[in-house]
Design an enzyme around this catalytic site. Sequence first.
Site, PDB file in Angstrom:
ATOM      1  N   HIS A  61      35.718  43.059 -40.700  1.00  0.00           N
ATOM      2  CA  HIS A  61      35.673  43.957 -41.860  1.00  0.00           C
ATOM      3  C   HIS A  61      34.655  45.079 -41.613  1.00  0.00           C
ATOM      4  CE1 HIS A  61      35.398  44.642 -46.377  1.00  0.00           C
ATOM      5  NE2 HIS A  61      34.282  45.209 -45.947  1.00  0.00           N
ATOM      6  N   GLU A  62      33.445  44.687 -41.181  1.00  0.00           N
ATOM      7  CA  GLU A  62      32.401  45.682 -40.935  1.00  0.00           C
ATOM      8  C   GLU A  62      32.763  46.583 -39.761  1.00  0.00           C
ATOM      9  OE1 GLU A  62      30.066  46.259 -43.003  1.00  0.00           O
ATOM     10  OE2 GLU A  62      30.569  44.486 -44.195  1.00  0.00           O
ATOM     11  N   HIS A  65      35.017  49.354 -40.854  1.00  0.00           N
ATOM     12  CA  HIS A  65      34.229  50.469 -41.422  1.00  0.00           C
ATOM     13  C   HIS A  65      33.640  51.317 -40.303  1.00  0.00           C
ATOM     14  CE1 HIS A  65      34.182  49.315 -45.588  1.00  0.00           C
ATOM     15  NE2 HIS A  65      33.577  48.162 -45.394  1.00  0.00           N
TER      16      HIS A  65
HETATM   17 ZN   LIG Z   1      33.061  46.645 -46.705  1.00  0.00          ZN
END
Ligand SMILES: [Zn+2]
Length: 368
Positions: A61-62, A65
């Site tokens: 998830h990170e 980003h």
């Molecule tokens: Zn996030």
Amino acid sequence: MGRIFGIQFRIHYSWFIIFVLITVSLSWQYFPYTYPEWSKPTYWLTGTATSLLFFTSVVAHELAHSLVGRANGISVKSITLFLFGGVAHMTREATRHGAEFRMALAGPLASLVIGGLFFLLHLLLQSVSEPVAALAFWLAQINVVLAIFNLIPGFPLDGGRIFRSLLWRFTGNYQRATRIAVEVGRGVGYLFVAGGIVLMFLYPGSWFNGLWLAFIGLFLTYVATASYRQAQWQAALQRIRVAYVMTTTCPVISPYMTISRVVQDYIFVSGHRCFMVTGGGELQGILTLRNIQSVDRKNWDTASVGDVMTAAERLKVIQLDEEVLSVIEQMEEHGIDQMPVVSEGRIIGLVTRDDIMRLLYTRSRLGI
Ligand SMILES: [Zn+2]
């Protein structure tokens, strides 16, 4: 822990608490309760594997980003895993609402895709291996929960960032968009705290979930406030140039001088805070108060300036007309505390973190 795609990965010690908590609750409660016929080692093996894969999902998830941020000109220095999940450290905030929108959306989208893949895996392996199918099912659920939780419009959660980028787009005012998003973020935090307390008292059976919810709420209000302060000082430093904060009166000293002589002859007498260290006419390095603070006081008589200074080859120079905000970003990126200022090929002064802190302090005292 290492690097992935050139991004540094770090683990905060609080992460171990949550890792153990999740592993234990899966192996001791969730799996035995849902699948009573497994053997004891199977519970713990599946529980540990599920917990590890959960944190891999958080990292993904990170990473989503970070990679989308990078494609949009926002460099991410490191990703830290801690008690409440993961956080990507950017060296600068987005300067365009489109970039912020895409970067913020990438994380929850990645979680949804990962959740979908785990669900597929669950369907495919149902008749092959029950533990693996159960692991995949739990991970499918948790990734969807992760995506939905992060989409809550409280800044600085992803949803709050998406919300800010939209406000920014429609009002054209970054400061106002940030202020509104932060206020909403704080509101969401208080709602979580209130919800957690209500849960604790109305449903004593789920007091732990209530407590957890309240903690997350407190954390959200705290980070919302912190990110507002950051936005404020960024605004205070907007358009201020290096020439305004730099120190030009750094005495020239020899690298062979001891620290105690520097302190007695210069710092006590004239209050100088920075020194140019030269030998044979060449700049060898720079000495600041922070360098001196790094030496134990009892060693001041023996340590020489040359031992303690920041050597010239480690210095990164800046131009006289650069913006202070970009100086802070460079200091963050390289982990340095001072940068010499160059004009026409000559070092004419120095900007230190302390100089910038003093400027911010002065401005906040005057309320400007
Ligand atoms: Zn996030």
